[in-house]
Write a protein that holds these residues in place. Structure first.
Motif, PDB file in Angstrom:
ATOM      1  N   TRP A  36      44.046  48.851  46.639  1.00 53.03           N
ATOM      2  CA  TRP A  36      42.978  47.914  46.991  1.00 53.03           C
ATOM      3  C   TRP A  36      42.586  47.139  45.737  1.00 53.03           C
ATOM      4  CZ3 TRP A  36      41.026  47.129  51.863  1.00 53.03           C
ATOM      5  CH2 TRP A  36      41.409  48.045  52.846  1.00 53.03           C
ATOM      6  N   HIS A  37      42.403  45.840  45.934  1.00 53.88           N
ATOM      7  CA  HIS A  37      41.889  44.964  44.906  1.00 53.88           C
ATOM      8  C   HIS A  37      40.660  44.274  45.472  1.00 53.88           C
ATOM      9  CE1 HIS A  37      45.978  45.612  43.531  1.00 53.88           C
ATOM     10  NE2 HIS A  37      45.718  45.009  42.396  1.00 53.88           N
ATOM     11  N   ARG A  38      39.887  43.628  44.624  1.00 56.12           N
ATOM     12  CA  ARG A  38      38.746  42.863  45.125  1.00 56.12           C
ATOM     13  C   ARG A  38      38.549  41.621  44.278  1.00 56.12           C
ATOM     14  NH1 ARG A  38      33.555  46.705  43.403  1.00 56.12           N
ATOM     15  NH2 ARG A  38      33.634  46.283  41.146  1.00 56.12           N
ATOM     16  N   GLN A  39      37.927  40.639  44.890  1.00 52.22           N
ATOM     17  CA  GLN A  39      37.622  39.401  44.198  1.00 52.22           C
ATOM     18  C   GLN A  39      36.210  38.973  44.552  1.00 52.22           C
ATOM     19  OE1 GLN A  39      40.412  36.167  44.782  1.00 52.22           O
ATOM     20  NE2 GLN A  39      39.749  35.185  42.886  1.00 52.22           N
ATOM     21  N   ALA A  40      35.368  38.953  43.544  1.00 53.14           N
ATOM     22  CA  ALA A  40      33.997  38.504  43.728  1.00 53.14           C
ATOM     23  C   ALA A  40      33.938  36.993  43.549  1.00 53.14           C
ATOM     24  CB  ALA A  40      33.081  39.195  42.719  1.00 53.14           C
ATOM     25  N   PRO A  41      32.937  36.347  44.113  1.00 60.14           N
ATOM     26  CA  PRO A  41      32.824  34.890  43.977  1.00 60.14           C
ATOM     27  C   PRO A  41      32.821  34.464  42.513  1.00 60.14           C
ATOM     28  CG  PRO A  41      31.298  35.685  45.629  1.00 60.14           C
ATOM     29  CD  PRO A  41      31.870  36.898  44.970  1.00 60.14           C
ATOM     30  N   GLY A  42      33.695  33.518  42.167  1.00 61.88           N
ATOM     31  CA  GLY A  42      33.754  33.003  40.818  1.00 61.88           C
ATOM     32  C   GLY A  42      34.452  33.892  39.813  1.00 61.88           C
ATOM     33  N   LYS A  43      35.035  34.988  40.279  1.00 60.18           N
ATOM     34  CA  LYS A  43      35.702  35.913  39.359  1.00 60.18           C
ATOM     35  C   LYS A  43      37.160  36.092  39.753  1.00 60.18           C
ATOM     36  CE  LYS A  43      31.583  38.539  38.078  1.00 60.18           C
ATOM     37  NZ  LYS A  43      30.997  39.909  37.937  1.00 60.18           N
ATOM     38  N   ASP A  44      37.938  36.645  38.832  1.00 62.05           N
ATOM     39  CA  ASP A  44      39.337  36.927  39.107  1.00 62.05           C
ATOM     40  C   ASP A  44      39.467  38.162  39.996  1.00 62.05           C
ATOM     41  OD1 ASP A  44      40.302  36.092  35.698  1.00 62.05           O
ATOM     42  OD2 ASP A  44      40.132  34.814  37.479  1.00 62.05           O
ATOM     43  N   ARG A  45      40.609  38.241  40.688  1.00 62.86           N
ATOM     44  CA  ARG A  45      40.887  39.435  41.478  1.00 62.86           C
ATOM     45  C   ARG A  45      41.113  40.608  40.531  1.00 62.86           C
ATOM     46  NH1 ARG A  45      45.010  39.107  46.507  1.00 62.86           N
ATOM     47  NH2 ARG A  45      43.637  37.293  46.794  1.00 62.86           N
ATOM     48  N   GLU A  46      40.571  41.761  40.878  1.00 71.15           N
ATOM     49  CA  GLU A  46      40.702  42.936  40.027  1.00 71.15           C
ATOM     50  C   GLU A  46      41.119  44.151  40.842  1.00 71.15           C
ATOM     51  OE1 GLU A  46      36.926  43.875  38.251  1.00 71.15           O
ATOM     52  OE2 GLU A  46      35.963  44.296  40.167  1.00 71.15           O
ATOM     53  N   LEU A  47      41.812  45.047  40.151  1.00 69.30           N
ATOM     54  CA  LEU A  47      42.251  46.279  40.775  1.00 69.30           C
ATOM     55  C   LEU A  47      41.050  47.193  41.016  1.00 69.30           C
ATOM     56  CD1 LEU A  47      44.573  48.311  41.494  1.00 69.30           C
ATOM     57  CD2 LEU A  47      44.409  49.070  39.123  1.00 69.30           C
ATOM     58  N   VAL A  48      41.030  47.832  42.181  1.00 70.04           N
ATOM     59  CA  VAL A  48      39.994  48.807  42.487  1.00 70.04           C
ATOM     60  C   VAL A  48      40.573  50.222  42.458  1.00 70.04           C
ATOM     61  CG1 VAL A  48      38.329  49.611  44.188  1.00 70.04           C
ATOM     62  CG2 VAL A  48      38.711  47.148  43.891  1.00 70.04           C
ATOM     63  N   ALA A  49      41.647  50.429  43.210  1.00 66.40           N
ATOM     64  CA  ALA A  49      42.228  51.770  43.292  1.00 66.40           C
ATOM     65  C   ALA A  49      43.656  51.684  43.806  1.00 66.40           C
ATOM     66  CB  ALA A  49      41.406  52.666  44.213  1.00 66.40           C
ATOM     67  N   THR A  50      44.482  52.638  43.397  1.00 63.97           N
ATOM     68  CA  THR A  50      45.846  52.722  43.896  1.00 63.97           C
ATOM     69  C   THR A  50      46.182  54.164  44.242  1.00 63.97           C
ATOM     70  OG1 THR A  50      46.775  53.024  41.672  1.00 63.97           O
ATOM     71  CG2 THR A  50      46.672  50.761  42.521  1.00 63.97           C
ATOM     72  N   TYR A  59      41.894  54.787  39.569  1.00 68.33           N
ATOM     73  CA  TYR A  59      40.713  54.016  39.901  1.00 68.33           C
ATOM     74  C   TYR A  59      40.266  53.165  38.715  1.00 68.33           C
ATOM     75  CZ  TYR A  59      40.151  57.184  43.868  1.00 68.33           C
ATOM     76  OH  TYR A  59      40.342  57.895  45.022  1.00 68.33           O
ATOM     77  N   ALA A  60      39.736  51.993  39.032  1.00 68.09           N
ATOM     78  CA  ALA A  60      39.051  51.213  38.009  1.00 68.09           C
ATOM     79  C   ALA A  60      37.806  51.984  37.587  1.00 68.09           C
ATOM     80  CB  ALA A  60      38.661  49.851  38.570  1.00 68.09           C
ATOM     81  N   ASP A  61      37.375  51.753  36.360  1.00 66.22           N
ATOM     82  CA  ASP A  61      36.192  52.463  35.875  1.00 66.22           C
ATOM     83  C   ASP A  61      34.994  52.243  36.786  1.00 66.22           C
ATOM     84  OD1 ASP A  61      36.868  52.025  32.293  1.00 66.22           O
ATOM     85  OD2 ASP A  61      37.576  53.510  33.740  1.00 66.22           O
ATOM     86  N   SER A  62      34.878  51.038  37.324  1.00 65.94           N
ATOM     87  CA  SER A  62      33.733  50.708  38.175  1.00 65.94           C
ATOM     88  C   SER A  62      33.763  51.477  39.494  1.00 65.94           C
ATOM     89  CB  SER A  62      33.697  49.208  38.459  1.00 65.94           C
ATOM     90  OG  SER A  62      34.887  48.799  39.113  1.00 65.94           O
ATOM     91  N   ALA A  63      34.935  51.990  39.859  1.00 64.68           N
ATOM     92  CA  ALA A  63      35.099  52.684  41.139  1.00 64.68           C
ATOM     93  C   ALA A  63      35.050  54.204  41.007  1.00 64.68           C
ATOM     94  CB  ALA A  63      36.423  52.279  41.770  1.00 64.68           C
ATOM     95  N   LYS A  64      35.261  54.711  39.835  1.00 64.49           N
ATOM     96  CA  LYS A  64      35.324  56.159  39.644  1.00 64.49           C
ATOM     97  C   LYS A  64      34.028  56.835  40.068  1.00 64.49           C
ATOM     98  CE  LYS A  64      38.729  56.033  35.908  1.00 64.49           C
ATOM     99  NZ  LYS A  64      38.977  56.219  34.469  1.00 64.49           N
ATOM    100  N   GLY A  65      34.169  57.885  40.856  1.00 60.19           N
ATOM    101  CA  GLY A  65      33.015  58.645  41.306  1.00 60.19           C
ATOM    102  C   GLY A  65      32.291  58.059  42.492  1.00 60.19           C
TER     103      GLY A  65
END
Length: 114
Positions: A36-50, A59-65
């Motif tokens: 899963w990846h995500r893209q917030a308005p005005g930002k680049d697409r980023e990895l969330v988890a694989t 997991y991305a650091d923002s997704a851990k836990g």
């Protein structure tokens, strides 16, 4: 042609939870990774988890836990989101990677707001 279809997005209050699902319309051979990846308005697409076929996850650091990725034997992936904050607002895309290229879904919007 195989398509990936996400579902489960929507509006949720801060601190809430959602489950995103991704299903493939056909059989995909040689799956190396699902994610899963995500893209917030005005930002680049980023990895969330694989997750890879062995079940190992990343997991991305923002997704851990807070987020959990899983899959089943029918080529479906799931992303459980919890403790959501407004910073998690984004369009979430599922992806399946093979040695011959990647498949992407059309995205599902998650909005975290009170």
């Amino acid at each position: 042609q195989v398509r990936l279809v996400e579902s489960g997005g929507g509006l949720v209050q801060p601190g809430g939870s959602l489950r995103l699902s991704c299903a493939a319309s056909g059989t995909i051979a040689g799956i190396k990774v699902m994610g899963w990846h995500r893209q917030a308005p005005g930002k680049d697409r980023e990895l969330v988890a694989t997750i890879i076929p062995s079940g190992a996850t990343n997991y991305a650091d923002s997704a851990k836990g807070r987020f959990h990725i899983s899959r089943d034997n029918a080529q479906r992936t799931y992303l459980d989101l919890s403790s959501l904050t407004p910073e998690d607002t984004a369009t979430y895309y599922c992806m399946i990677g093979t040695p011959w290229g990647n498949y992407w879904g059309q995205g599902t919007l998650v909005t975290v707001s009170s």
